[in-house]
Write a protein that holds these residues in place. Structure first.
Motif, mmCIF file in Angstrom:
data_model
loop_
_atom_site.group_PDB
_atom_site.id
_atom_site.type_symbol
_atom_site.label_atom_id
_atom_site.label_comp_id
_atom_site.label_asym_id
_atom_site.label_seq_id
_atom_site.Cartn_x
_atom_site.Cartn_y
_atom_site.Cartn_z
ATOM 1 N N UNK A 130 0.840 -1.202 0.000
ATOM 2 C CA UNK A 130 0.000 0.000 0.000
ATOM 3 C C UNK A 130 0.874 1.252 0.000
ATOM 4 N N UNK A 131 1.878 1.284 0.857
ATOM 5 C CA UNK A 131 2.778 2.435 0.952
ATOM 6 C C UNK A 131 3.527 2.662 -0.358
ATOM 7 N N UNK A 132 4.085 1.610 -0.913
ATOM 8 C CA UNK A 132 4.910 1.773 -2.103
ATOM 9 C C UNK A 132 4.088 2.125 -3.339
ATOM 10 N N UNK A 133 2.874 1.608 -3.424
ATOM 11 C CA UNK A 133 1.996 2.011 -4.527
ATOM 12 C C UNK A 133 1.578 3.471 -4.390
ATOM 13 N N UNK A 134 1.360 3.927 -3.163
ATOM 14 C CA UNK A 134 1.016 5.335 -2.948
ATOM 15 C C UNK A 134 2.151 6.237 -3.424
ATOM 16 N N UNK A 171 4.018 0.445 -12.239
ATOM 17 C CA UNK A 171 2.694 0.232 -11.644
ATOM 18 C C UNK A 171 2.337 1.482 -10.849
ATOM 19 N N UNK A 172 2.124 2.577 -11.563
ATOM 20 C CA UNK A 172 1.922 3.868 -10.934
ATOM 21 C C UNK A 172 0.488 4.118 -10.510
ATOM 22 N N UNK A 173 -0.030 3.242 -9.702
ATOM 23 C CA UNK A 173 -1.398 3.398 -9.205
ATOM 24 C C UNK A 173 -1.447 3.033 -7.725
ATOM 25 N N UNK A 174 -2.408 3.584 -7.019
ATOM 26 C CA UNK A 174 -2.572 3.268 -5.610
ATOM 27 C C UNK A 174 -3.353 1.976 -5.445
ATOM 28 N N UNK A 175 -3.185 1.362 -4.298
ATOM 29 C CA UNK A 175 -3.995 0.180 -3.975
ATOM 30 C C UNK A 175 -4.431 0.286 -2.519
ATOM 31 N N UNK A 204 6.392 -0.964 -6.973
ATOM 32 C CA UNK A 204 5.568 -0.115 -7.821
ATOM 33 C C UNK A 204 6.364 0.496 -8.975
ATOM 34 N N UNK A 205 7.547 0.980 -8.674
ATOM 35 C CA UNK A 205 8.372 1.589 -9.723
ATOM 36 C C UNK A 205 8.785 0.552 -10.761
ATOM 37 N N UNK A 206 9.120 -0.670 -10.290
ATOM 38 C CA UNK A 206 9.510 -1.739 -11.201
ATOM 39 C C UNK A 206 10.894 -2.272 -10.893
ATOM 40 N N UNK A 207 11.229 -3.396 -11.532
ATOM 41 C CA UNK A 207 12.490 -4.087 -11.238
ATOM 42 C C UNK A 207 13.140 -4.628 -12.509
#
Length: 392
Positions: A171-175, A185-189, A332-335
């Motif tokens: 949740x934190x990292x998506x925010x 994955x630039x969206x909140x969850x 969220x940013x990606x790997x």
């Protein structure tokens, strides 16, 4: 030894880009890094380059470093390919710092790249698997998600860590990633989303796992002798530490920590002459949610066993006492494996130079990056410090 400084850093977007090549993504990152140098930089200034990549898909396994540096106009510049699995470009940055500190170079490019989305899921799993212990773990069917699931289960059994706490990481990292235009994955969850996703390897579900990504990132490291030519607001590489360990998880005495990370952090803190509490923000290697929790403990941000409560408390949010993965992290940013470590340095540069946009922290002075290879076979930690009149 001379001091080393970070004067610029940039990256491509992370995601799936069927119309791009590893060369074009690297060019995007390189040009962004050059453009970020406050007083400008010419390609002729670069003395040496280190480029990290695993070579997913088998493309250009030989000489991938010169293949990308030549493409961006660094003809004739000595270039070394660095491979340490997911920590490849983190170690490339370390090599650049060493080259500068030793006096062998004044301006060094450190970067990385990976293309991961143009192969089948089975092929991608194979290329991910080659960074694990092959003889006993991979050939018996163990996957990386399976290995980290074992680490998560061990931590839950030992310290009462919960699935909900793992979901707080997502949740934190998506925010944060929702505020990053380069995030895959630039969206909140919501917490409900992160708890109810399909199981990948119990207790880890889809929201506890980072994506596979295409992308590139670059950082520019210079010596104290020339830093004033490039910037009036220097960012010093205050500390560097690295560590290695057994490649196989089954070979370790404990599954609830990453000894390589602990060794790397200890060395970086010693060089920087600081304690963990002096860090204002951190980019840590969250390939899986449990990896971020382990990083909190391995890096000394909280006591052993307290990581679940630490993230649940909100301490690592943007507005918390120690923001972690302001970029969105790997989750969220990606790997893009070979680019990940250098990409963390990009975020450190943006935060310390005040260019992080909507996720910008209030006047941070010191940031840390933590990059892990495999399930902990290698790790590298950097501490970056914005020089002020007080600490210059």
């Amino acid at each position: 030894m001379r001091d080393a400084y970070l004067i610029g850093a940039g990256q491509s977007p992370y995601g799936a880009f069927p119309d791009e090549s590893y060369r074009s993504l690297f060019r995007t990152a390189f040009e962004a890094a050059v453009e970020s140098v406050p007083n400008g930089l010419e390609t002729d200034d670069v003395d040496e380059a280190f480029v990290g990549t695993l070579g997913v898909g088998g493309r250009q396994l030989g000489l991938p470093g010169p293949a990308v540096t030549e493409h961006v106009g660094l003809d004739g510049v000595p270039c070394t390919r660095v491979e340490n699995a997911c920590a490849a470009s983190g170690f490339a940055v370390r090599q650049a710092v060493q080259a500068v500190k030793s006096g062998m170079a004044d301006v060094v490019l450190a970067g990385g790249f990976e293309i991961m989305t143009d192969t089948s899921s089975d092929a991608t799993k194979y290329w991910l698997g080659v960074s694990g212990e092959t003889e006993w773990e991979r050939l018996s069917g163990t996957t990386f998600s399976g290995v980290y699931a074992q680490m998560a289960s061990a931590h839950m059994d030992a310290y009462g860590t919960t699935r909900e706490q793992l979901s707080h990481v997502a949740v934190k990292n998506h925010a944060n990633g929702a505020k990053n235009p380069h995030a895959q994955l630039g969206f909140e969850c919501s917490l409900e989303d992160a708890q109810s996703a399909p199981v990948v390897a119990d207790p880890l579900n889809l929201y506890h796992c980072c994506p596979t990504s295409d992308g590139a990132a670059c950082a520019l490291i210079v010596s104290e002798d020339v830093v004033d030519d490039y910037t009036d607001e220097p960012i010093r590489v205050a500390g560097v530490g690295a560590g290695s360990d057994t490649v196989g998880l089954f070979q370790r005495d404990s599954y609830t920590g990453v000894p390589a990370s602990q060794r790397a952090a200890e060395a970086a803190y010693e060089m920087a002459e600081i304690e963990p509490g002096a860090v204002d923000f951190a980019e840590v290697h969250d390939c899986f949610a449990i990896a971020e929790l382990l990083a909190y403990e391995d890096l000394g941000f909280c006591e052993k066993g307290d990581a679940g409560e630490f993230v649940e408390s909100g301490a690592t949010r943007l507005e918390g006492e120690l923001p972690v993965n302001t970029s969105g992290g790997l989750k969220s940013k990606g790997h893009p494996i070979g680019a990940t470590g250098a990409g963390q340095v990009v975020e450190a540069f943006k935060q310390l130079s005040g260019t992080a946009g909507d996720r910008q922290l209030e006047n941070p002075t010191r940031g840390l990056t933590h990059n892990v290879g495999g399930s902990g076979g290698a790790a590298v930690v950097h501490v970056f410090e914005k020089e002020t009149e007080v600490n210059a």
